[in-house]
Design an enzyme around this catalytic site. Structure first.
Site, PDB file in Angstrom:
ATOM      1  NE  ARG A 131     -74.086  16.086  36.207  1.00 22.95           N
ATOM      2  CZ  ARG A 131     -74.820  15.411  37.074  1.00 22.95           C
ATOM      3  NH1 ARG A 131     -74.428  14.211  37.489  1.00 22.95           N
ATOM      4  NH2 ARG A 131     -75.931  15.942  37.549  1.00 22.95           N
ATOM      5  CB  ILE A 136     -70.399   6.882  33.835  1.00 26.48           C
ATOM      6  CG1 ILE A 136     -71.166   5.629  33.386  1.00 26.48           C
ATOM      7  CG2 ILE A 136     -69.018   6.894  33.227  1.00 26.48           C
ATOM      8  CD1 ILE A 136     -71.295   5.509  31.870  1.00 26.48           C
ATOM      9  CG  ASP A 137     -72.606  11.110  37.152  1.00 29.47           C
ATOM     10  OD1 ASP A 137     -71.996  10.595  38.108  1.00 29.47           O
ATOM     11  OD2 ASP A 137     -72.378  12.251  36.718  1.00 29.47           O
ATOM     12  CG  MET A 138     -79.309   6.703  36.983  1.00 28.44           C
ATOM     13  SD  MET A 138     -80.582   6.821  38.258  1.00 28.44           S
ATOM     14  CE  MET A 138     -81.027   8.572  38.124  1.00 28.44           C
TER      15      MET A 138
END
Length: 301
Positions: free
Chosen positions: A237, A137-139
């Site tokens: 997103r 998953i993204d930062m």
């Protein structure tokens, strides 16, 4: 490692560097331009410049040099563990933590933390730089993430491949989503101009499907639950931005000022579920909303 591919009719007259970046969207256009300069890319056995216009039937050979070995060290970083057994653990990743080491992030990552916690039991399938990592998953996205040993990695990766893993996210988007629920279908690939971004790309992207459901409407924002059929990079997103409802705080796919000075997108991996690789039983784990997210829901959004 050297790989080859043949130029198809629909790629005729495209720049060589562009075709290469579409061939492997995980690598940047500038990376391929450097390989071209270094003579690592040949067209029909000969070197060409990055702006060479390819022709149908051209054979493009790509030699990607072996990556430089980087020593990744265990670090005693506290983990919020949601579930753990001898095969895997599920952690609640905090905002701002990078999942695995990369350029500029060789310490303080989730991998550094789990290497300390799990010692030598992590899967090595994704290489030394991503031990135990079967998905990401993204930062700035928080929430549930699975860490595996080798056997668990293979079996869970198979479930991810056939889209049988349950993945539900919670997020706040800009604007009022009028439909109570809906589905977004749009293939996602690398952005044609900005290589750091993803975009709807029906020609060269990969199939992506996101289901959403309204949980609460505010005066100018909407609190949503997302269920993923696929797991493309930046999927939620990109999909929400494509219908005019970017995630609150998203500094890549949204515009305008952020009145709450958020650190990146307001997105949380709330639930992950899969068939346990050893027991054969379905396991579903929920990650509680982080404090910043709970506080935000109490504001006059």
């Amino acid at each position: 490692m050297t790989q080859s591919f043949i130029i198809s009719p629909d790629q005729e007259a495209e720049r060589l560097d562009k075709v290469l970046s579409l061939w492997n969207p995980d690598l940047s256009r500038s990376f391929f331009q450097k390989l071209i300069k270094d003579g690592q890319i040949l067209v029909n056995g000969s070197s060409r410049k990055a702006n060479y216009r390819v022709e149908e039937g051209d054979t493009v050979s790509v030699t990607i040099p072996k990556a430089q070995e980087i020593e990744i060290l265990p670090e005693n970083i506290p983990l919020d563990i949601l579930y753990e057994d001898t095969d895997l653990l599920i952690v609640n990743k905090p905002k701002g933590m990078v999942v695995h080491p990369s350029a500029g992030h060789f310490s303080g990552t989730l991998v550094n933390a789990v290497m300390y916690h799990c010692k030598d039991s992590l899967s090595g399938i994704n290489g030394a730089i991503r031990p135990g990592i079967v998905h990401r998953i993204d930062m700035d996205t928080t929430g549930a993430l699975i860490i595996c040993n080798d056997i668990a990695h293979i079996k869970i990766a198979e479930q991810i491949k056939i889209h049988s893993v349950t993945r539900r996210y919670l997020g706040i988007v800009k604007g009022i989503v009028t439909e109570d629920s809906g589905t977004i279908r749009g293939s996602i690939g690398r952005h044609p101009i900005d290589r750091k971004k993803m975009a709807i790309n029906e020609r060269n992207g990969k199939k992506a499907i996101t289901h959403y459901r309204v949980l609460q409407r505010f005066s100018s924002h909407t609190f949503l639950e997302f269920t993923l059929e696929t797991g493309r990079t930046h999927q939620i997103r990109v999909h929400m931005a494509s219908i005019g409802h970017p995630l609150l705080g998203d500094c890549v796919y949204s515009t305008g000022k952020n009145p709450w000075k958020l650190q990146g997108q307001t997105l949380h991996a709330a639930v992950i579920g899969f068939v346990h690789p050893s027991t054969g039983h379905y396991l579903e784990v929920a990650a509680p909303l982080p404090e910043y997210f709970q506080a935000l829901l109490k504001k006059p959004l």
